[in-house]
Design a protein around this motif. Structure first.
Motif, PDB file in Angstrom:
ATOM      1  N   VAL A   3      54.769  16.428  58.350  1.00  0.00           N
ATOM      2  CA  VAL A   3      56.310  16.409  58.590  1.00  0.00           C
ATOM      3  C   VAL A   3      55.985  18.098  58.659  1.00  0.00           C
ATOM      4  CG1 VAL A   3      56.993  16.506  56.869  1.00  0.00           C
ATOM      5  CG2 VAL A   3      58.369  16.606  58.302  1.00  0.00           C
ATOM      6  N   SER A   4      56.716  18.710  60.555  1.00  0.00           N
ATOM      7  CA  SER A   4      56.100  20.511  60.299  1.00  0.00           C
ATOM      8  C   SER A   4      58.399  20.712  59.968  1.00  0.00           C
ATOM      9  CB  SER A   4      56.350  20.031  62.028  1.00  0.00           C
ATOM     10  OG  SER A   4      57.664  21.377  62.477  1.00  0.00           O
ATOM     11  N   THR A   5      58.095  21.757  59.500  1.00  0.00           N
ATOM     12  CA  THR A   5      59.040  21.825  59.233  1.00  0.00           C
ATOM     13  C   THR A   5      59.490  23.282  59.871  1.00  0.00           C
ATOM     14  OG1 THR A   5      57.226  23.944  57.949  1.00  0.00           O
ATOM     15  CG2 THR A   5      58.086  21.816  56.562  1.00  0.00           C
ATOM     16  N   THR A   6      58.821  23.875  60.703  1.00  0.00           N
ATOM     17  CA  THR A   6      59.342  24.195  61.507  1.00  0.00           C
ATOM     18  C   THR A   6      60.318  23.702  62.654  1.00  0.00           C
ATOM     19  OG1 THR A   6      57.663  25.183  62.447  1.00  0.00           O
ATOM     20  CG2 THR A   6      58.926  25.836  63.538  1.00  0.00           C
ATOM     21  N   GLN A   7      59.811  22.144  62.754  1.00  0.00           N
ATOM     22  CA  GLN A   7      60.915  21.272  62.828  1.00  0.00           C
ATOM     23  C   GLN A   7      62.483  20.875  61.856  1.00  0.00           C
ATOM     24  OE1 GLN A   7      61.421  20.766  66.565  1.00  0.00           O
ATOM     25  NE2 GLN A   7      59.667  22.266  66.420  1.00  0.00           N
ATOM     26  N   LEU A   8      61.931  20.921  60.661  1.00  0.00           N
ATOM     27  CA  LEU A   8      62.679  20.477  59.433  1.00  0.00           C
ATOM     28  C   LEU A   8      63.928  21.440  59.742  1.00  0.00           C
ATOM     29  CD1 LEU A   8      60.853  18.871  56.477  1.00  0.00           C
ATOM     30  CD2 LEU A   8      63.068  17.515  58.234  1.00  0.00           C
TER      31      LEU A   8
END
Ligand code: SF4
Length: 375
Positions: free
Chosen positions: A318-323
């Motif tokens: 899961v992309s933490t940038t997006q999260l």
């Protein structure tokens, strides 16, 4: 990137373990195809500027449709939406529908990926499942599909079946590897409420595998397919040479998808809708020009938790940038991540969080620990 899912709510007969939405009454198949086309047209007024990369016929049993009905649906998608020249068109099919004549017709319609519901190579398992095919049909379906020139085959197979030993499961895996499909989806049997299986289990007529047996079979699945050159790119999905399901991958990466048909779900990043799982209600509502849907507006917390739940099941994580654009976690959340990292169950980079092989065995538990609830 967006995709279109069309639910075909008909099956030849009811499998004993299945709780999907379908009917065994095929008398109104033409009427249903007209309604699906009508829903495609209605939704095209709000789903503008789409350029579908994938069209996925799921069900139910899409291979039950005639070629004329399938052609009509593909034409309806193309006349109401933009569709990429390199669109992936997947058809879920039962082995007993995969005659050479049907396969040739599907290929001519532009179907370029088949997902074949093999489930088991053993007739004694297929019998209690009440599948409409025999083990030999599964083998023939794959051989015929290859002869016709399909080079994107995905085979569905199930483990955790009653009485299944580790040896029997490994034998199934070697059987499927020998067929050399590009893609394999392997699911553990679950006992769903209100199914014949659940009744038999309650009455003690069938005993399903224990959690230990299921874990043992899952581990054999991962190691056997890995040594045969299949990459586990999602917990239940394996592909050779990057032949991922483009449709499911875009869903797992949080892309938009249009859902058409009774019980179908759709998602446009800020909201989700699902159609009524009732063929009669669906037909009546569509005839009146109404969408038989329930809509849920997703809060940033819903989207954060959903991204964790789906993303952690994949090799991309899961992309933490997006999260973090959705929700800013508190220090306690980062500590939970670190604890799992210390236990070698996940890997955290600057960009994302990915589960390790050991972590994938505990994916649901880890995901739920990382959910953030809205106050
Ligand atoms: S064919 Fe698939 S959808 Fe239909 S009853 Fe069997 S498992 Fe369910």
């Amino acid at each position: 990137m967006s995709g279109c899912y069309i639910h075909i709510p008909f099956c030849a007969q009811k499998c004993s373990y299945c709780d999907f939405h379908f009917s065994t009454n095929h008398a109104y198949q033409d009427e249903m195809v007209d309604a699906l086309c009508a829903e495609l047209a209605i939704r095209s007024t709000t789903w503008t500027n789409e350029n579908f990369q994938t069209i996925y016929f799921g069900g139910g049993t899409p291979s039950i449709l005639t070629s004329v009905q399938l052609q009509k649906l593909i034409d309806c998608v193309k006349s109401n939406y933009q569709v990429s020249d390199s669109v992936e068109i997947t058809l879920e099919c039962n082995p007993d529908d995969c005659s050479p004549a049907h396969l040739i017709a599907w290929k001519e319609l532009g179907v370029n990926r088949l997902s074949i519901g093999i489930q088991s190579f053993h007739d004694h398992q297929l019998e209690w499942m009440n599948r409409s095919h025999k083990a030999a049909d599964g083998l023939n379906a794959v051989l015929h599909a290859k002869e016709v020139g399909f080079d994107e085959l995905s085979l569905d197979i199930m483990y955790g079946l009653p009485g299944m030993t580790l040896e029997e499961w490994k034998e199934q895996l070697f059987g499927i590897i020998a067929l050399a499909p590009e893609h394999i989806s392997a699911y553990c049997l679950t006992v769903e409420q209100k199914t014949a299986l659940s009744k038999w289990v309650k009455e003690g007529k069938l005993t399903v595998s224990s959690n230990e047996q299921q874990s043992e079979q899952f581990e054999a699945l991962v190691t056997t397919l890995k040594s045969a050159g299949y990459e586990q790119y999602e917990i239940s999905n394996f592909a050779r040479e990057g032949k991922y399901s483009r449709h499911n991958t875009s869903y797992w990466k949080g892309a938009k998808y249009l859902g058409i048909g009774p019980s179908a779900h759709g998602f446009d990043q800020t909201k989700r809708y699902w159609n009524q799982a009732n063929n009669k209600v669906y037909l009546n509502e569509i005839k009146q020009g109404r969408l038989p849907e329930t809509v849920e507006i997703l809060s940033p917390f819903d989207r954060f938790n959903e991204a964790i739940m789906i993303g952690l099941r994949t090799k991309w994580g899961v992309s933490t940038t997006q999260l973090f654009k959705l929700v800013s976690p508190d220090p306690e959340w980062f500590q939970i991540v670190k604890d799992y990292e210390d236990k070698h169950l996940l890997i955290q980079t600057e960009e994302n969080i990915v589960l390790t092989e050991a972590g994938r065995l505990l994916a649901d538990a880890i995901a739920s620990d990382l959910f953030i609830l809205e106050n």
